[in-house]
Design an enzyme around this catalytic site. Structure first.
Site, PDB file in Angstrom:
ATOM      1  N   ARG A 133      79.396  30.842  -7.751  1.00 19.10           N
ATOM      2  CA  ARG A 133      79.429  32.436  -7.698  1.00 19.10           C
ATOM      3  C   ARG A 133      79.548  33.043  -8.802  1.00 19.10           C
ATOM      4  NH1 ARG A 133      83.362  31.512  -2.733  1.00 19.10           N
ATOM      5  NH2 ARG A 133      84.148  30.096  -4.515  1.00 19.10           N
ATOM      6  N   SER A 181      84.136  31.276   2.577  1.00 18.78           N
ATOM      7  CA  SER A 181      84.491  31.105   4.191  1.00 18.78           C
ATOM      8  C   SER A 181      85.917  31.742   4.325  1.00 18.78           C
ATOM      9  CB  SER A 181      84.633  29.725   4.414  1.00 18.78           C
ATOM     10  OG  SER A 181      83.222  29.015   4.103  1.00 18.78           O
TER      11      SER A 181
END
Ligand code: PNS
Length: 158
Positions: free
Chosen positions: A90, A127
């Protein structure tokens, strides 16, 4: 046969994960999404729930299947004769730890890691943040598939 493994906790799966699955599926004959069973860490979703959600969100990716593993990822990869692990990166902050793990997995078992650069639209997504946002009544609909959204709403009884 080129077999790749996408490992993770997937508690729960997000749109960022799905993007990585789709891209891995385009590179391989078979992609195994492998959910870590970690008995010392209780998640929001049970392993069975995570697997169900993963099956639902990958149902149109015909060369993707869902599995679970305990212990070392490299042992799991060898047990199913997978050539490589696929991870999404990311941001630079992911890189240090991912690099260490990939080097260790290669040295321990000769299993390579392929990194795909996360779509910038998902570069902040995790998450944990999705769970926190949803638990505080935040709208996470743009970050998770519909089936995950419904499951989160059920957990937090919105
Ligand atoms: O979604 P996560 O929690 O970031 O996934 C982390 C995961 C499951 C990929 C990582 O913790 C892992 O590979 N665990 C298995 C244990 C293992 O092999 N550890 C040594 C890593 S070099």
């Amino acid at each position: 046969m080129r077999k790749l493994v996408c490992p993770g906790s997937f508690d729960p799966v997000t749109n960022g994960h799905v993007d990585v699955f789709e891209r891995a599926a385009a590179l391989a004959d078979e992609v195994v999404v492998a959910v870590l069973i970690n008995s010392s860490k209780k998640g929001l979703f049970s392993i069975e729930e995570r697997v169900e959600l993963l099956q639902a969100v990958t149902k149109d990716l015909k060369n993707v299947r869902i599995d679970t593993f305990r212990g070392l990822l490299v042992d799991f990869c060898k047990s199913i004769q997978a050539q490589a692990i696929v991870k999404g990166l990311r941001a630079v902050s992911d890189f240090d730890y991912e690099l260490q793990m990939s080097q260790m997995n290669y040295q321990a078992g000769g299993v390579d890691t392929i990194f795909v650069a996360t779509n910038p639209a998902h570069s902040f997504l995790s998450s944990s943040l999705v769970k926190e946002f949803a638990s505080l009544n935040g709208d996470v609909s743009q970050w998770v598939p519909q089936v995950v959204l419904s499951a989160l709403e059920k957990k937090f009884r919105k």
